[in-house]
Design a protein around this motif. Structure first.
Motif, PDB file in Angstrom:
ATOM      1  N   TYR A   3      27.139  43.144   8.492  1.00  0.00           N
ATOM      2  CA  TYR A   3      28.278  42.247   8.647  1.00  0.00           C
ATOM      3  C   TYR A   3      27.750  40.858   9.012  1.00  0.00           C
ATOM      4  CZ  TYR A   3      32.934  40.772  10.392  1.00  0.00           C
ATOM      5  OH  TYR A   3      34.142  40.135  10.604  1.00  0.00           O
ATOM      6  N   ALA A   4      28.052  39.876   8.181  1.00  0.00           N
ATOM      7  CA  ALA A   4      27.505  38.528   8.372  1.00  0.00           C
ATOM      8  C   ALA A   4      27.870  37.933   9.732  1.00  0.00           C
ATOM      9  CB  ALA A   4      27.980  37.605   7.247  1.00  0.00           C
ATOM     10  N   VAL A   5      29.006  38.305  10.282  1.00  0.00           N
ATOM     11  CA  VAL A   5      29.410  37.797  11.598  1.00  0.00           C
ATOM     12  C   VAL A   5      28.462  38.316  12.681  1.00  0.00           C
ATOM     13  CG1 VAL A   5      31.255  37.785  13.333  1.00  0.00           C
ATOM     14  CG2 VAL A   5      31.823  37.474  10.921  1.00  0.00           C
ATOM     15  N   ASP A   6      27.978  39.549  12.533  1.00  0.00           N
ATOM     16  CA  ASP A   6      27.007  40.094  13.493  1.00  0.00           C
ATOM     17  C   ASP A   6      25.682  39.339  13.413  1.00  0.00           C
ATOM     18  OD1 ASP A   6      28.823  41.991  14.355  1.00  0.00           O
ATOM     19  OD2 ASP A   6      28.049  43.581  13.070  1.00  0.00           O
ATOM     20  N   LEU A   7      25.239  39.059  12.190  1.00  0.00           N
ATOM     21  CA  LEU A   7      24.004  38.284  12.010  1.00  0.00           C
ATOM     22  C   LEU A   7      24.183  36.871  12.556  1.00  0.00           C
ATOM     23  CD1 LEU A   7      21.155  37.791  10.936  1.00  0.00           C
ATOM     24  CD2 LEU A   7      22.144  37.436   8.656  1.00  0.00           C
ATOM     25  N   ALA A   8      25.340  36.279  12.311  1.00  0.00           N
ATOM     26  CA  ALA A   8      25.633  34.940  12.837  1.00  0.00           C
ATOM     27  C   ALA A   8      25.531  34.926  14.359  1.00  0.00           C
ATOM     28  CB  ALA A   8      27.030  34.497  12.396  1.00  0.00           C
ATOM     29  N   LYS A   9      26.080  35.946  14.996  1.00  0.00           N
ATOM     30  CA  LYS A   9      26.024  36.049  16.463  1.00  0.00           C
ATOM     31  C   LYS A   9      24.576  36.175  16.939  1.00  0.00           C
ATOM     32  CE  LYS A   9      27.764  38.650  20.460  1.00  0.00           C
ATOM     33  NZ  LYS A   9      26.460  38.731  21.131  1.00  0.00           N
ATOM     34  N   ALA A  10      23.786  36.984  16.253  1.00  0.00           N
ATOM     35  CA  ALA A  10      22.379  37.144  16.628  1.00  0.00           C
ATOM     36  C   ALA A  10      21.645  35.805  16.554  1.00  0.00           C
ATOM     37  CB  ALA A  10      21.712  38.169  15.720  1.00  0.00           C
ATOM     38  N   ILE A  11      21.898  35.037  15.492  1.00  0.00           N
ATOM     39  CA  ILE A  11      21.248  33.734  15.320  1.00  0.00           C
ATOM     40  C   ILE A  11      21.647  32.772  16.444  1.00  0.00           C
ATOM     41  CG2 ILE A  11      21.200  31.661  13.858  1.00  0.00           C
ATOM     42  CD1 ILE A  11      21.342  33.603  11.427  1.00  0.00           C
ATOM     43  N   LEU A  12      22.946  32.691  16.732  1.00  0.00           N
ATOM     44  CA  LEU A  12      23.402  31.769  17.776  1.00  0.00           C
ATOM     45  C   LEU A  12      22.949  32.232  19.160  1.00  0.00           C
ATOM     46  CD1 LEU A  12      26.969  30.665  16.606  1.00  0.00           C
ATOM     47  CD2 LEU A  12      24.746  29.615  16.154  1.00  0.00           C
ATOM     48  N   ASP A  13      22.866  33.543  19.363  1.00  0.00           N
ATOM     49  CA  ASP A  13      22.349  34.059  20.639  1.00  0.00           C
ATOM     50  C   ASP A  13      20.885  33.665  20.833  1.00  0.00           C
ATOM     51  OD1 ASP A  13      24.765  35.184  21.302  1.00  0.00           O
ATOM     52  OD2 ASP A  13      24.181  37.253  20.843  1.00  0.00           O
ATOM     53  N   ILE A  14      20.109  33.734  19.752  1.00  0.00           N
ATOM     54  CA  ILE A  14      18.698  33.336  19.819  1.00  0.00           C
ATOM     55  C   ILE A  14      18.586  31.845  20.146  1.00  0.00           C
ATOM     56  CG2 ILE A  14      16.616  32.946  18.425  1.00  0.00           C
ATOM     57  CD1 ILE A  14      17.285  35.605  16.978  1.00  0.00           C
ATOM     58  N   ILE A  15      19.403  31.041  19.483  1.00  0.00           N
ATOM     59  CA  ILE A  15      19.370  29.593  19.747  1.00  0.00           C
ATOM     60  C   ILE A  15      19.794  29.300  21.180  1.00  0.00           C
ATOM     61  CG2 ILE A  15      20.407  27.361  19.165  1.00  0.00           C
ATOM     62  CD1 ILE A  15      20.541  28.317  16.257  1.00  0.00           C
ATOM     63  N   GLU A  16      20.844  29.943  21.638  1.00  0.00           N
ATOM     64  CA  GLU A  16      21.331  29.711  23.001  1.00  0.00           C
ATOM     65  C   GLU A  16      20.278  30.094  24.040  1.00  0.00           C
ATOM     66  OE1 GLU A  16      25.659  30.223  24.883  1.00  0.00           O
ATOM     67  OE2 GLU A  16      24.663  32.162  24.583  1.00  0.00           O
ATOM     68  N   SER A  17      19.648  31.242  23.851  1.00  0.00           N
ATOM     69  CA  SER A  17      18.679  31.717  24.851  1.00  0.00           C
ATOM     70  C   SER A  17      17.371  30.932  24.823  1.00  0.00           C
ATOM     71  CB  SER A  17      18.398  33.209  24.659  1.00  0.00           C
ATOM     72  OG  SER A  17      17.756  33.453  23.424  1.00  0.00           O
ATOM     73  N   THR A  18      16.966  30.445  23.636  1.00  0.00           N
ATOM     74  CA  THR A  18      15.709  29.686  23.560  1.00  0.00           C
ATOM     75  C   THR A  18      15.907  28.223  23.937  1.00  0.00           C
ATOM     76  OG1 THR A  18      16.009  29.324  21.163  1.00  0.00           O
ATOM     77  CG2 THR A  18      14.674  31.221  21.844  1.00  0.00           C
ATOM     78  N   SER A  19      17.075  27.676  23.635  1.00  0.00           N
ATOM     79  CA  SER A  19      17.326  26.268  23.995  1.00  0.00           C
ATOM     80  C   SER A  19      17.513  26.108  25.503  1.00  0.00           C
ATOM     81  CB  SER A  19      18.549  25.727  23.251  1.00  0.00           C
ATOM     82  OG  SER A  19      19.723  26.433  23.618  1.00  0.00           O
ATOM     83  N   SER A  20      17.997  27.153  26.150  1.00  0.00           N
ATOM     84  CA  SER A  20      18.211  27.096  27.606  1.00  0.00           C
ATOM     85  C   SER A  20      16.939  27.411  28.387  1.00  0.00           C
ATOM     86  CB  SER A  20      19.301  28.092  28.011  1.00  0.00           C
ATOM     87  OG  SER A  20      18.837  29.432  27.839  1.00  0.00           O
ATOM     88  N   GLY A  21      15.936  27.930  27.676  1.00  0.00           N
ATOM     89  CA  GLY A  21      14.688  28.289  28.340  1.00  0.00           C
ATOM     90  C   GLY A  21      14.667  29.724  28.851  1.00  0.00           C
ATOM     91  N   GLU A  22      15.778  30.444  28.636  1.00  0.00           N
ATOM     92  CA  GLU A  22      15.848  31.844  29.080  1.00  0.00           C
ATOM     93  C   GLU A  22      14.847  32.698  28.297  1.00  0.00           C
ATOM     94  OE1 GLU A  22      18.870  35.637  28.698  1.00  0.00           O
ATOM     95  OE2 GLU A  22      19.671  33.626  28.403  1.00  0.00           O
ATOM     96  N   LYS A  23      14.728  32.399  27.006  1.00  0.00           N
ATOM     97  CA  LYS A  23      13.772  33.100  26.144  1.00  0.00           C
ATOM     98  C   LYS A  23      12.843  32.078  25.494  1.00  0.00           C
ATOM     99  CE  LYS A  23      15.714  37.335  26.225  1.00  0.00           C
ATOM    100  NZ  LYS A  23      15.014  38.569  26.620  1.00  0.00           N
ATOM    101  N   GLU A  24      11.674  32.550  25.089  1.00  0.00           N
ATOM    102  CA  GLU A  24      10.733  31.688  24.379  1.00  0.00           C
ATOM    103  C   GLU A  24      10.983  31.800  22.876  1.00  0.00           C
ATOM    104  OE1 GLU A  24       5.924  31.424  23.450  1.00  0.00           O
ATOM    105  OE2 GLU A  24       6.672  32.811  24.976  1.00  0.00           O
ATOM    106  N   PHE A  25      10.966  30.673  22.193  1.00  0.00           N
ATOM    107  CA  PHE A  25      11.104  30.674  20.732  1.00  0.00           C
ATOM    108  C   PHE A  25       9.779  31.158  20.149  1.00  0.00           C
ATOM    109  CE2 PHE A  25      11.136  29.068  16.428  1.00  0.00           C
ATOM    110  CZ  PHE A  25      12.463  29.089  16.034  1.00  0.00           C
ATOM    111  N   GLN A  26       9.760  32.374  19.646  1.00  0.00           N
ATOM    112  CA  GLN A  26       8.535  32.967  19.117  1.00  0.00           C
ATOM    113  C   GLN A  26       8.589  33.004  17.594  1.00  0.00           C
ATOM    114  OE1 GLN A  26       7.107  36.559  21.084  1.00  0.00           O
ATOM    115  NE2 GLN A  26       8.333  36.104  22.902  1.00  0.00           N
ATOM    116  N   SER A  27       7.839  32.091  16.966  1.00  0.00           N
ATOM    117  CA  SER A  27       7.807  32.030  15.511  1.00  0.00           C
ATOM    118  C   SER A  27       7.339  33.355  14.933  1.00  0.00           C
ATOM    119  CB  SER A  27       6.866  30.912  15.051  1.00  0.00           C
ATOM    120  OG  SER A  27       7.388  29.641  15.378  1.00  0.00           O
TER     121      SER A  27
END
Length: 292
Positions: free
Chosen positions: A187-211
């Motif tokens: 479901y594309a909405v689930d993938l969309a949520k995963a993408i925005l969750d990754i951006i939210e957590s990495t932009s806030s510093g909660e998670k590291e952006f791991q290429s």
């Protein structure tokens, strides 16, 4: 406020991101499509990204006409590979992070257990080859890049398998659907949520952006036949659906007969929770019905 550029904004995934963006008050998202930004033109991207000072680029743009790609290889390459390279180069030049969306078609489909990110890629179609080339060019640019492979994407937006099966199921008494191709509806909405969750957590510093490469699809496994049966059950369609073999439904582009993706990496690195495909299908069909 984290500034994000989403390309391919008029497509399934772009629309899905748009549909949930209000739940992320700290993200400012700009949507573009071919009419507002030509991602095949690197100068246009450079100017647009520099002017707007984006911190993330999410590439949802793609040439997805799998069969047509067999006769339009140049166009598919331009959109699925060259444009991805352009975005990656611009991202690197502007200290921007790229999230690129790819496909299960990078695999040949001959596996017998879910594919992990490091498994050999052997695409058998032009579409798969161009998407793999895009992945390779993105990483070759040395940009900070997360590449997410997904499978069997559907939503309430645009044209997709779910909408087609609803339409055909209501128009016909009988359908023959392939049962010997196995994967996972996503479901594309689930993938969309995963993408925005990754951006939210990495932009806030909660998670590291791991290429790197990550796999995302819904949980569970299905054939196209199983998928169709469930679509009709949930929508309450009375149609006789018969399982057929791939050889009975020849297509210009070969499909992977097995393309289940192992999602352990994205779940572990970014603490992503993934719903089962049947539950997500129910949510999507509920949304489709609400719009009718």
């Amino acid at each position: 406020m984290t500034k994000i550029l989403v390309t391919g904004g008029n497509g399934q995934l772009g629309n899905s991101i748009n549909s949930i963006k209000d739940k992320y008050s700290n993200l400012e998202i700009t949507f573009t499509d071919i009419d507002s930004l030509d991602i095949c033109n690197i100068d246009d991207i450079e100017k647009f990204v520099h002017q707007n000072k984006f911190q993330y680029i999410v590439n949802c743009a793609a040439y997805t006409a799998v069969d047509k790609a067999e006769s339009e290889e140049n166009l598919a390459t331009k959109i699925n590979a060259t444009a991805v390279e352009n975005l990656a180069i611009v991202a690197k030049n502007n200290n921007c992070k790229l999230i690129n969306v790819s496909t299960d078609y990078v695999f040949d489909g001959n596996a017998h257990k879910p594919y992990i990110e490091d498994d050999n890629t052997e695409p058998t179609s032009v579409y798969g080859k161009t998407k793999l080339k895009g992945e390779q060019l993105a990483f070759a640019s040395k940009a900070e890049c997360i590449n997410i492979r997904t499978s069997w994407l559907y939503s309430e937006f645009g044209n997709n398998f779910v909408k087609t099966m609803i339409k055909l199921g209501t128009e016909r008494d009988q359908l023959g659907i392939v049962w010997d191709q196995v994967g996972t509806p996503t479901y594309a909405v689930d993938l969309a949520k995963a993408i925005l969750d990754i951006i939210e957590s990495t932009s806030s510093g909660e998670k590291e952006f791991q290429s790197g490469i990550y796999h995302y699809s819904n949980e569970g496994v299905a054939s196209w036949y199983d998928f169709t049966i469930n679509i009709h059950q949930i929508y309450d369609i009375n149609c006789d659906v018969t399982p057929i073999e791939t050889k009975e439904y020849p297509t210009p582009a070969p499909r992977p007969c097995y393309s289940v993706l192992n999602k352990a990496k994205i779940k572990n690195v970014y603490s992503i929770t993934i719903p089962h495909w049947r539950n997500s299908l129910e949510r999507c069909i509920e949304s489709i019905k609400a719009e009718q």
